[in-house]
Scaffold this active site. Structure first.
Site, short mmCIF file in Angstrom:
data_model
loop_
_atom_site.label_atom_id
_atom_site.label_comp_id
_atom_site.label_asym_id
_atom_site.label_seq_id
_atom_site.Cartn_x
_atom_site.Cartn_y
_atom_site.Cartn_z
N GLY A 149 -55.69 85.43 -19.52
CA GLY A 149 -54.56 86.01 -20.26
C GLY A 149 -54.81 86.01 -21.76
CB ALA A 186 -56.77 93.46 -27.69
CG ASP A 192 -49.35 90.01 -26.61
OD1 ASP A 192 -48.40 90.45 -27.31
OD2 ASP A 192 -49.40 90.15 -25.37
CB SER A 232 -52.41 94.94 -21.97
OG SER A 232 -52.82 94.51 -20.71
O1 PMV Z 1 -49.12 84.93 -20.48
P1 PMV Z 1 -49.45 85.20 -21.90
O2 PMV Z 1 -50.67 84.48 -22.36
O3 PMV Z 1 -49.47 86.65 -22.25
O4 PMV Z 1 -48.28 84.55 -22.77
C1 PMV Z 1 -46.93 84.86 -22.53
C2 PMV Z 1 -46.06 84.20 -23.53
C3 PMV Z 1 -44.58 84.42 -23.31
O5 PMV Z 1 -43.89 83.77 -24.37
C4 PMV Z 1 -44.13 83.79 -22.01
C5 PMV Z 1 -44.21 85.90 -23.30
C6 PMV Z 1 -44.20 86.58 -24.66
O6 PMV Z 1 -44.35 87.81 -24.68
O7 PMV Z 1 -44.00 85.94 -25.68
#
Ligand code: PMV
Length: 321
Positions: free
Chosen positions: A105, A111, A152, A109
């Site tokens: 994870g 990036a 992200d 997507s």
């Molecule tokens: O699952 P990951 O690594 O994409 O992290 C998700 C983090 C959350 O806080 C649960 C969702 C978000 O978009 O912030």
């Protein structure tokens, strides 16, 4: 021809609570997504994204509104949205190459979305600031995923280590060096939207229990920001342990994550926690240099896979093509 790359990410503190208006801390990592984009003389868009099973996928410009195969959704939606917003059109050849497996994870997507939008802006000679790039990419990602805070996307655009509030209300660079992290993969691919929905349902059912946990998460993120600025690894480790406890309380940890987290602590890490939505994927531990090998071995012993990661890396950049 334009070549762009953007970093993947690791969330250090504040996951889930960040979906509900609290801050988080995210760091950009050395594993990057790369996209090469070129104009074509015909009206076709040809996509090659072998890491997600897309080989020579071809559509006409007039078909951009149709449903795409799963692996092509983020790249092609980014193209469609870009053409619409900036009123440009051209056939394109697009190739993406991911420097990390899509099972992790690490934000592939987001990036890829950021890479395509930045690359198209460069290709069509349109000036776009990092803030515009963030806003536009986040809108595109949210249009597909429906849920998500955008942390992200921020890591892919800005790089570094960021104090981030939902939707980019605050995106603030934290002055830190690379963090001595050990990252352990559980072997389980996590399903982020399902876990976000599950937490949301719990919040609706038990608001007076879940809201205080999110408020604690906020306090912990503020404390972690200070600890990062002071390079206080001991406090950071302790805050990671608190953090894992809070995430366990809201029900997003699992046996496999717990096993790796406890193994890392036992092997001498300052602290350890799950990173991301939970339910599998990765855990992180802050570790002194002399304990690194021990902690990595303990993670393997507990059934995990250590992944070498450098944090606090550069954001989106145009590469020499
Ligand atoms: O699952 P990951 O690594 O994409 O992290 C998700 C983090 C959350 O806080 C649960 C969702 C978000 O978009 O912030």
């Amino acid at each position: 021809m334009i070549k762009v790359s953007a970093p993947g990410k690791l969330i250090l503190f504040g996951e889930h609570a960040v979906v509900h208006g609290r801050p988080c801390i995210v760091t950009a990592i050395n594993h990057r997504m790369c996209a090469t984009i070129d104009k074509r003389n015909d009206d076709k868009i040809v996509l090659n994204a072998p890491d997600v099973g897309i080989k020579n996928y071809k559509i006409s410009l007039s078909e951009l509104d149709k449903e795409y195969p799963k692996g092509a959704r983020f790249a092609l939606t980014a193209v469609k949205n870009f053409f619409r917003k900036y009123k440009v059109r051209s056939g394109l050849s697009i190739k993406t190459k991911c420097g990390f497996s899509s099972k992790f994870g690490f934000g592939g997507s987001s990036a890829v979305t950021v890479c395509i939008i930045k690359g198209l802006a460069k290709l069509f000679g349109i000036k776009i600031s990092n803030r515009e790039l963030f806003n536009f990419s986040y809108k595109t990602v949210l249009g597909i995923q429906k849920v998500g805070s955008g942390f992200d996307v921020a890591a892919a655009v800005y790089g570094g280590t960021l104090f981030f509030v939902t939707g980019g209300k605050i995106i603030e660079r934290i002055n830190v060096k690379t963090l001595p992290l050990v990252v352990g993969y559980t072997g389980i691919k996590a399903d982020t939207p399902t876990l976000v929905k599950m937490v949301n349902e719990k919040k609706i059912k038990y608001p007076s229990l879940i809201d205080p946990i999110f408020n604690l998460s906020k306090e912990k993120v503020i404390a972690a920001k200070k600890a990062l600025e002071n390079n206080d690894l001991e406090v950071l480790g302790e805050l990671m342990n608190f953090s894992h406890g809070l995430l366990t309380t809201i029900g997003v940890s699992c046996r496999e994550l717990d096993k790796l987290v406890f193994a890392a602590r036992k092997a001498g890490a300052y602290g350890a926690k799950l990173s991301g939505a939970g339910g599998g994927d990765c855990m992180i531990a802050v570790v002194a240099k002399k304990k690194r090998k021990q902690v990595e071995e303990a993670i393997i012993e507990a059934g995990g896979e250590p992944i070498p990661v450098v944090t606090n890396t550069e954001g989106i950049r145009i590469e020499k093509s």
